[in-house]
Design a protein around this motif. Structure first.
Motif, PDB file in Angstrom:
ATOM      1  N   ARG A 172       0.885  -1.143   0.104  1.00 44.69           N
ATOM      2  CA  ARG A 172      -0.159   0.160  -0.047  1.00 44.69           C
ATOM      3  C   ARG A 172       0.838   1.294   0.049  1.00 44.69           C
ATOM      4  O   ARG A 172       0.441   2.178  -0.661  1.00 44.69           O
ATOM      5  CB  ARG A 172      -0.825  -0.065   1.252  1.00 44.69           C
ATOM      6  CG  ARG A 172      -2.291  -0.984   1.022  1.00 44.69           C
ATOM      7  CD  ARG A 172      -2.855  -1.154   2.501  1.00 44.69           C
ATOM      8  NE  ARG A 172      -3.364  -0.110   3.209  1.00 44.69           N
ATOM      9  CZ  ARG A 172      -3.409  -0.211   4.305  1.00 44.69           C
ATOM     10  NH1 ARG A 172      -2.713  -1.153   5.029  1.00 44.69           N
ATOM     11  NH2 ARG A 172      -3.670   1.036   5.070  1.00 44.69           N
ATOM     12  N   GLU A 176       0.989   4.209  -2.837  1.00 48.43           N
ATOM     13  CA  GLU A 176       0.869   5.477  -2.533  1.00 48.43           C
ATOM     14  C   GLU A 176       1.630   6.593  -2.955  1.00 48.43           C
ATOM     15  O   GLU A 176       1.338   7.682  -3.528  1.00 48.43           O
ATOM     16  CB  GLU A 176       0.353   5.698  -0.873  1.00 48.43           C
ATOM     17  CG  GLU A 176      -0.238   7.288  -0.734  1.00 48.43           C
ATOM     18  CD  GLU A 176      -0.701   7.333   0.559  1.00 48.43           C
ATOM     19  OE1 GLU A 176      -0.323   8.313   1.495  1.00 48.43           O
ATOM     20  OE2 GLU A 176      -1.257   6.288   1.293  1.00 48.43           O
TER      21      GLU A 176
ATOM     22  N   PHE B  90       2.904   8.558   4.603  1.00 45.03           N
ATOM     23  CA  PHE B  90       1.481   7.968   3.830  1.00 45.03           C
ATOM     24  C   PHE B  90       0.109   8.202   4.132  1.00 45.03           C
ATOM     25  O   PHE B  90      -0.402   7.626   5.263  1.00 45.03           O
ATOM     26  CB  PHE B  90       1.907   6.197   3.751  1.00 45.03           C
ATOM     27  CG  PHE B  90       3.177   6.174   3.345  1.00 45.03           C
ATOM     28  CD1 PHE B  90       3.573   6.079   1.860  1.00 45.03           C
ATOM     29  CD2 PHE B  90       4.093   5.470   3.909  1.00 45.03           C
ATOM     30  CE1 PHE B  90       4.730   5.898   1.250  1.00 45.03           C
ATOM     31  CE2 PHE B  90       5.515   5.305   3.505  1.00 45.03           C
ATOM     32  CZ  PHE B  90       5.799   5.534   2.322  1.00 45.03           C
ATOM     33  N   LEU B  93      -2.216   5.320   5.076  1.00 39.10           N
ATOM     34  CA  LEU B  93      -2.042   4.483   6.121  1.00 39.10           C
ATOM     35  C   LEU B  93      -2.137   5.200   7.436  1.00 39.10           C
ATOM     36  O   LEU B  93      -1.970   6.395   7.590  1.00 39.10           O
ATOM     37  CB  LEU B  93      -0.473   4.045   5.818  1.00 39.10           C
ATOM     38  CG  LEU B  93      -0.158   2.867   4.982  1.00 39.10           C
ATOM     39  CD1 LEU B  93      -0.755   2.966   3.644  1.00 39.10           C
ATOM     40  CD2 LEU B  93       1.290   2.609   4.852  1.00 39.10           C
ATOM     41  N   ARG B  96       0.138   4.103  12.783  1.00 41.95           N
ATOM     42  CA  ARG B  96       0.771   2.622  13.268  1.00 41.95           C
ATOM     43  C   ARG B  96       1.557   2.348  12.071  1.00 41.95           C
ATOM     44  O   ARG B  96       2.731   1.691  12.149  1.00 41.95           O
ATOM     45  CB  ARG B  96      -0.252   1.519  14.015  1.00 41.95           C
ATOM     46  CG  ARG B  96       0.419   0.225  14.080  1.00 41.95           C
ATOM     47  CD  ARG B  96      -0.735  -0.627  14.530  1.00 41.95           C
ATOM     48  NE  ARG B  96      -1.707  -1.041  13.633  1.00 41.95           N
ATOM     49  CZ  ARG B  96      -1.682  -1.398  12.702  1.00 41.95           C
ATOM     50  NH1 ARG B  96      -0.685  -2.346  12.296  1.00 41.95           N
ATOM     51  NH2 ARG B  96      -2.976  -1.867  11.977  1.00 41.95           N
ATOM     52  N   GLU B  97       0.852   2.175  11.153  1.00 43.55           N
ATOM     53  CA  GLU B  97       1.165   1.624   9.646  1.00 43.55           C
ATOM     54  C   GLU B  97       2.530   2.290   9.188  1.00 43.55           C
ATOM     55  O   GLU B  97       3.663   1.781   8.759  1.00 43.55           O
ATOM     56  CB  GLU B  97       0.264   1.246   8.599  1.00 43.55           C
ATOM     57  CG  GLU B  97      -0.887   0.257   8.948  1.00 43.55           C
ATOM     58  CD  GLU B  97      -2.202   0.388   8.097  1.00 43.55           C
ATOM     59  OE1 GLU B  97      -2.624  -0.695   8.018  1.00 43.55           O
ATOM     60  OE2 GLU B  97      -2.410   1.517   7.602  1.00 43.55           O
ATOM     61  N   GLN B 100       5.385   1.364  11.208  1.00 43.26           N
ATOM     62  CA  GLN B 100       5.884   0.238  10.951  1.00 43.26           C
ATOM     63  C   GLN B 100       6.607   0.125   9.597  1.00 43.26           C
ATOM     64  O   GLN B 100       7.834  -0.742   9.441  1.00 43.26           O
ATOM     65  CB  GLN B 100       4.731  -0.799  10.739  1.00 43.26           C
ATOM     66  CG  GLN B 100       4.001  -1.370  11.959  1.00 43.26           C
ATOM     67  CD  GLN B 100       2.565  -2.328  11.776  1.00 43.26           C
ATOM     68  OE1 GLN B 100       2.102  -2.136  10.781  1.00 43.26           O
ATOM     69  NE2 GLN B 100       2.517  -3.043  12.864  1.00 43.26           N
ATOM     70  N   ILE B 101       6.142   0.851   8.796  1.00 44.50           N
ATOM     71  CA  ILE B 101       6.935   1.117   7.436  1.00 44.50           C
ATOM     72  C   ILE B 101       8.248   1.634   7.581  1.00 44.50           C
ATOM     73  O   ILE B 101       9.248   1.080   6.753  1.00 44.50           O
ATOM     74  CB  ILE B 101       6.029   1.761   6.396  1.00 44.50           C
ATOM     75  CG1 ILE B 101       4.917   0.754   5.860  1.00 44.50           C
ATOM     76  CG2 ILE B 101       7.062   2.085   5.304  1.00 44.50           C
ATOM     77  CD1 ILE B 101       5.192  -0.410   5.030  1.00 44.50           C
ATOM     78  N   PHE B 104      10.659  -0.857   7.997  1.00 45.87           N
ATOM     79  CA  PHE B 104      10.579  -2.019   7.013  1.00 45.87           C
ATOM     80  C   PHE B 104      11.928  -2.989   7.146  1.00 45.87           C
ATOM     81  O   PHE B 104      11.682  -4.055   7.278  1.00 45.87           O
ATOM     82  CB  PHE B 104      10.433  -1.315   5.667  1.00 45.87           C
ATOM     83  CG  PHE B 104      10.306  -2.598   4.859  1.00 45.87           C
ATOM     84  CD1 PHE B 104       9.019  -3.117   4.692  1.00 45.87           C
ATOM     85  CD2 PHE B 104      11.226  -2.973   3.747  1.00 45.87           C
ATOM     86  CE1 PHE B 104       8.865  -4.207   3.746  1.00 45.87           C
ATOM     87  CE2 PHE B 104      10.935  -3.876   2.952  1.00 45.87           C
ATOM     88  CZ  PHE B 104       9.590  -4.482   2.809  1.00 45.87           C
ATOM     89  N   LEU B 105      12.908  -2.210   7.364  1.00 48.91           N
ATOM     90  CA  LEU B 105      14.256  -3.156   7.396  1.00 48.91           C
ATOM     91  C   LEU B 105      14.543  -3.948   8.711  1.00 48.91           C
ATOM     92  O   LEU B 105      15.525  -4.510   8.744  1.00 48.91           O
ATOM     93  CB  LEU B 105      15.223  -2.371   6.609  1.00 48.91           C
ATOM     94  CG  LEU B 105      15.260  -2.038   5.421  1.00 48.91           C
ATOM     95  CD1 LEU B 105      16.470  -1.011   4.935  1.00 48.91           C
ATOM     96  CD2 LEU B 105      15.091  -3.035   4.264  1.00 48.91           C
ATOM     97  N   ALA B 106      13.862  -3.280   9.665  1.00 52.06           N
ATOM     98  CA  ALA B 106      14.107  -3.936  11.081  1.00 52.06           C
ATOM     99  C   ALA B 106      13.825  -5.311  11.348  1.00 52.06           C
ATOM    100  O   ALA B 106      12.761  -5.604  11.001  1.00 52.06           O
ATOM    101  CB  ALA B 106      13.537  -2.809  12.120  1.00 52.06           C
ATOM    102  N   ARG B 148       8.868   8.397  12.126  1.00 55.88           N
ATOM    103  CA  ARG B 148       9.135   7.075  11.232  1.00 55.88           C
ATOM    104  C   ARG B 148      10.401   6.861  10.921  1.00 55.88           C
ATOM    105  O   ARG B 148      11.070   5.713  10.653  1.00 55.88           O
ATOM    106  CB  ARG B 148       8.213   7.380   9.922  1.00 55.88           C
ATOM    107  CG  ARG B 148       8.089   6.326   8.821  1.00 55.88           C
ATOM    108  CD  ARG B 148       7.076   6.667   7.794  1.00 55.88           C
ATOM    109  NE  ARG B 148       7.861   7.929   7.155  1.00 55.88           N
ATOM    110  CZ  ARG B 148       7.484   8.305   5.950  1.00 55.88           C
ATOM    111  NH1 ARG B 148       6.174   7.997   5.534  1.00 55.88           N
ATOM    112  NH2 ARG B 148       7.708   9.240   5.269  1.00 55.88           N
TER     113      ARG B 148
END
Ligand SMILES: Nc1ncnc2c1ncn2[C@@H]1O[C@H](COP(=O)(O)OP(=O)(O)O)[C@@H](O)[C@H]1O
Ligand SMILES: [Mg+2]
Lengths: 298, 236, 324
Positions: A172, A176, B90, B93, B96-97, B100-101, B104-106, B148
């Motif tokens: 997603r 985006e 984003f 999103l 939270r998302e 999380q993104i 992403f590499l963690a 983030r």
């Protein structure tokens, strides 16, 4: 108009809407990420249908096996097309992608005609699917029920996948904003490949279901439903997976009710209706029912 | 060793030359500010460092290794976090998302702890945890973008105009946080229009003018320069 | 090219046309005329897709409008009473001369383009392309279903043959001339500004909607005339003739030649018309479809390796960023 006629039309609309939805999902996911209108998407459905019609006799002992195998074949073919035709074009003008997909569609259609000839093929079905089940005065064909349940199941699975898994959320994010998602460490090739695979797989599923519903397929049957599925994706909000399902059902119901409640002489005009609907949605609410209205990259 | 070494970097968009041989170097654990008028090429320089645009000439070294021509996601994996101009959250999103993104590499088992830590820096985000990021206010979005980036535990943080469009008090809060996280040893390269604010927290400063480095030096010196005062500090 | 250059070109063409009409065998002459029609189609599509920021996929719809209009208005009266009994009195008695019918075909196409274009051209990019494709589907569906006017899928037959090398190539040269003139005019400059950046162009005072509409309508009128010529060459038309197939073919010719380049359109149309034609001999040996696949593969290769086409402007890739 009797209530049972209404319900019957409703069921017909849900059945055809399910097929549109299954095809629309892949179109919407791919468009969301790459801004590519994949004209070849409906042809993947066609290929699954054609192979199904041809292979069924060998595999008739297990329709389930056939179903899964053809979905996988379509999925892998979609993956291959992305790799061969679309990946070299990343970053190129949108129009180049559009033209390429048109060319791919033409290759698939002509290729299948060369291999299998242009004439329609009978799609064998199984007794449980061709049977009509009665519920009071309403009758539902087994294939339509299967189609509906498989579509709802796909919708639930995909929603879970894109909301709850890391890969799904990444997908997603890529859809985006491609650049920012790369800044997060996401290699966009993976979500893109995955979108092609899942979308094509569902198109393959739709191809088999189409065969079961209509009983015959031919090398050109995929193109127009593919276009209509794009209309569905636009109606639902392109780029949105739930939107693709909603759009599929809205379009299926609208089409069936258009044909069902106007005099029979109008039924030939259903595509005029569908594509006029597209015009209206594009002009009035281009972001669709569930799409985000914020300014996306052009 | 320098964290980042940019030499003779050139970049153009079609016919527009955005960078005309920029050289710059960043010391470990310092906050460096990049000043310059609109269109000076600040954003382009940051994008070139993080791999979003490809320079036509020059060299970029991160921790001694040439990263030129690498895709952005690979540069991120070296420990570079870039908070782009306009935040780049984003919007579709949830908070939270988004976080999380960011990680992403963690490794996924570290995620809860990392997110928790980022949220202690920005308690306001905790209240908005399940909301769509697009529904946040401008200040909150900037906090989210910063949080983030921190979830990734970067070694080098690139910030592109973090105070843009924010109320002064929020901008100060953002800069306080930047200073706070810098104390953990993080190196920071921040692009800023608000030179007064930026020079207060920075160790070193570069001034970019139409694609070239006009001047550079320790922040305290730059603050005293007449042309900088005139152009960026509003002193006449 | 200066005016005398054009004149020279036309004069040089006249002996060729006379020779073709008098000396060539039927097959060669047909080939020559279809070549002209495809060149005209490609150049007229270039007017929209190459010179403005519109990428239309609906060109065949305007061809259909021109073809049906012109065919109906010139059809011998003897055929009308039996084939179109539902049409009104005036239609049963009025036969128009060919040039007038062609012109009316162009007008109908232009009118539809104008009416549809007013709302449609507010769309951008892909949405606009899909909108034009929707128009194509709608026109084809209408032609298939409005039996009283079009005889539906059976199509209209017995259309008098009026197209010849003079007509076809005369109009083709005219379309090329108009397009080149337009490209080099202040209009053309405005178009190239719109293509590069329509917001900037709008702020420079170019009325983008009007200019786009003008190009769209003019191009549709050209397609209408070409459709008419087509009908009076093949004698039989039916809805599926003017559909995705020909749209895709012409788009391919345009892209291979190079968007925006008129000479590119001529070259692209010639190559993609003549190569498959040559391949037909191979296909007769039993491998149907080879030429179509070849054209599609060629198109993909060109789009990947020479995105500006054979003679196209060397445009910078629109998106400056590189995605890996
Ligand atoms: N995507 C782009 N396409 C074309 N020109 C660009 C693009 N991005 C920036 N530029 C140009 O490059 C120059 C530097 O821009 P930028 O790096 O954004 O400067 P700053 O961040 O200092 O305001 C400007 O002249 C700008 O117009
Ligand atoms: Mg900037």
């Amino acid at each position: 108009m009797s209530a049972s006629y209404f319900i019957q039309q409703l069921i017909n609309g849900l059945a055809i809407g399910s097929l549109y939805a299954l095809v629309a999902v892949g179109l919407s996911m791919v468009y969301g990420i790459l801004r590519l209108i994949n004209f070849a998407h409906g042809d993947l459905m066609m290929i699954a249908g054609m192979l199904g019609a041809t292979l069924f006799l060998w595999l008739s002992k297990s329709p389930l096996f056939l179903f899964v195998a053809l979905a996988l074949v379509a999925g892998l073919l979609g993956l291959a097309l992305e790799r061969i035709a679309y990946r070299p074009l990343r970053g190129a003008p949108e129009v180049n992608l559009l033209i390429t997909s048109f060319a791919v569609s033409s290759i698939l259609q002509v290729g299948m005609q060369m291999i299998f000839s242009s004439s329609p093929r009978r799609f064998e079905t199984v007794a449980a699917l061709s049977k009509l089940y009665s519920f009071g005065s309403v009758q539902i064909r087994g294939a339509d029920m299967a189609t509906f349940f498989i579509t709802i199941l796909s919708a639930l699975l995909l929603t879970w996948f894109t909301r709850r898994t890391r890969t799904g959320i990444a997908m997603r994010a890529v859809s985006e904003n491609l650049d920012t998602s790369m800044l997060m460490g996401i290699n966009p090739s993976r979500p893109i490949a995955l979108a092609f695979f899942i979308g094509s797989l569902l198109a393959g599923v739709a191809g088999v279901l189409w065969g079961w519903k209509y009983g015959q397929v031919d090398p050109l049957f995929g193109f127009l439903p593919g276009l209509k599925a794009f209309v569905a994706a636009v109606i639902g909000g392109i780029g949105s997976i739930p939107g693709a399902f909603v759009g599929g059902y809205v379009l299926g119901l609208a089409e069936v009710f258009f044909v069902g409640f106007l005099p029979p002489s109008f039924s030939g005009y259903r595509d005029v209706f569908v594509f006029s609907l597209l015009f209206i949605v594009l002009l009035v609410k281009p972001q669709g029912i569930l799409g985000q209205s914020k300014g996306r990259r052009a | 060793m320098s964290v980042l070494e940019v030499s003779e970097l050139e970049l153009s968009y079609g016919g527009i030359r955005a960078l005309k041989g920029v050289s710059l170097s960043l010391e470990e654990g310092q906050i460096t500010v990049l000043l310059g008028a609109n269109g000076a090429g600040k954003t382009s320089l940051l994008k070139a460092i993080s791999g979003l645009v490809k320079p036509s000439k020059g060299e970029i070294k991160l921790w001694g290794e040439s990263s030129l021509g690498w895709p952005a996601y690979r540069i991120t994996s070296l420990g570079v976090a870039h908070v782009p101009e306009g935040r780049g959250i984003f919007a579709g999103l949830s908070v939270r998302e988004n976080l999380q993104i960011g990680g992403f590499l963690a490794p996924s088992k570290e995620m809860p702890a990392r997110i928790e830590q980022a949220l202690t820096l920005f308690p306001r985000l905790k209240e908005r945890y399940s909301q769509l990021a697009g529904s946040l206010s401008g200040g909150e979005q900037q906090m989210l973008a910063l949080a983030r980036a921190l979830v990734a535990r970067p070694r080098l943080l690139l910030l592109d105009e973090p105070s843009l469009g924010l109320a002064p008090i929020i901008a100060q809060e953002i800069f306080r946080t930047i200073r706070q996280v810098h104390q953990t040893g993080l190196s920071v390269l921040v692009v800023e229009q608000n030179a007064r604010l930026a020079l207060q927290v920075a160790d070193y400063a570069y001034v970019l003018k139409t694609g070239e480095v006009e001047t550079h030096g320790p922040a305290s010196e730059i603050r005293g320069l007449e042309q900088v005062s005139k152009a960026y500090l509003g002193v006449t | 090219m200066k005016a005398w250059g054009w004149l020279g070109l036309v004069i040089a063409f006249i002996p060729l046309l006379i020779w073709a009409e008098l000396g060539w065998n039927g097959y060669l002459l047909q080939l020559f005329m279809f070549l002209g029609l495809y060149i005209a189609l490609t150049v007229s599509l270039n007017l929209v897709n190459g010179l403005t920021d519109i990428f239309s996929l609906g060109h065949a719809a305007f061809m259909a409008l021109g073809a049906y209009t012109s065919a109906l208005l010139t059809l011998p009266l003897s055929r009308r009473a039996t084939a179109f009994p539902a049409l009104p009195e005036w239609f049963q008695t009025l036969v128009l001369p060919f040039p007038l019918a062609l012109l009316l075909g162009a007008l109908v196409a232009a009118l539809v383009a104008y009416i549809i274009g007013l709302p449609l051209l507010r769309l951008k990019g892909h949405y606009l392309s899909v909108g034009t494709l929707a128009l194509l589907v709608i026109v084809e569906t209408l032609a298939t279903n409005m039996d009283f006017l079009t005889r539906g899928p059976r199509g209209i037959s017995g259309i008098p043959v009026y197209s010849n090398a003079y007509w076809v190539w005369g109009i083709t040269l005219l379309i090329i001339y108009l397009t080149v003139r337009l490209k080099n005019s202040s209009f053309g400059l405005a178009f190239s500004a719109i293509r590069l950046d329509d917001i900037a162009a709008a702020s420079l005072g170019i009325r983008t909607v009007r200019y786009r509409l003008f190009a769209f309508v003019l191009s549709a009128a050209m397609a209408g005339v070409i459709g008419g010529l087509w009908a009076h060459l093949v004698r039989v038309i039916s809805p599926h003739v003017f559909s995705y197939g020909i749209t895709f073919q012409v788009v391919a010719m345009l892209v291979v030649g190079g968007l925006g380049s008129v000479s590119g359109s001529v070259l692209g149309a010639s190559l993609l018309f003549l190569i498959p034609e040559a391949l037909r001999y191979v296909e007769r040996q039993g491998s149907f479809g080879l030429s179509q696949i070849l054209v599609a593969v060629l198109l993909i290769l060109i789009v990947i390796f020479r995105p500006q086409g054979l003679l196209g402007r060397n445009q910078a890739r629109r998106r400056a960023k590189e995605v890996v």
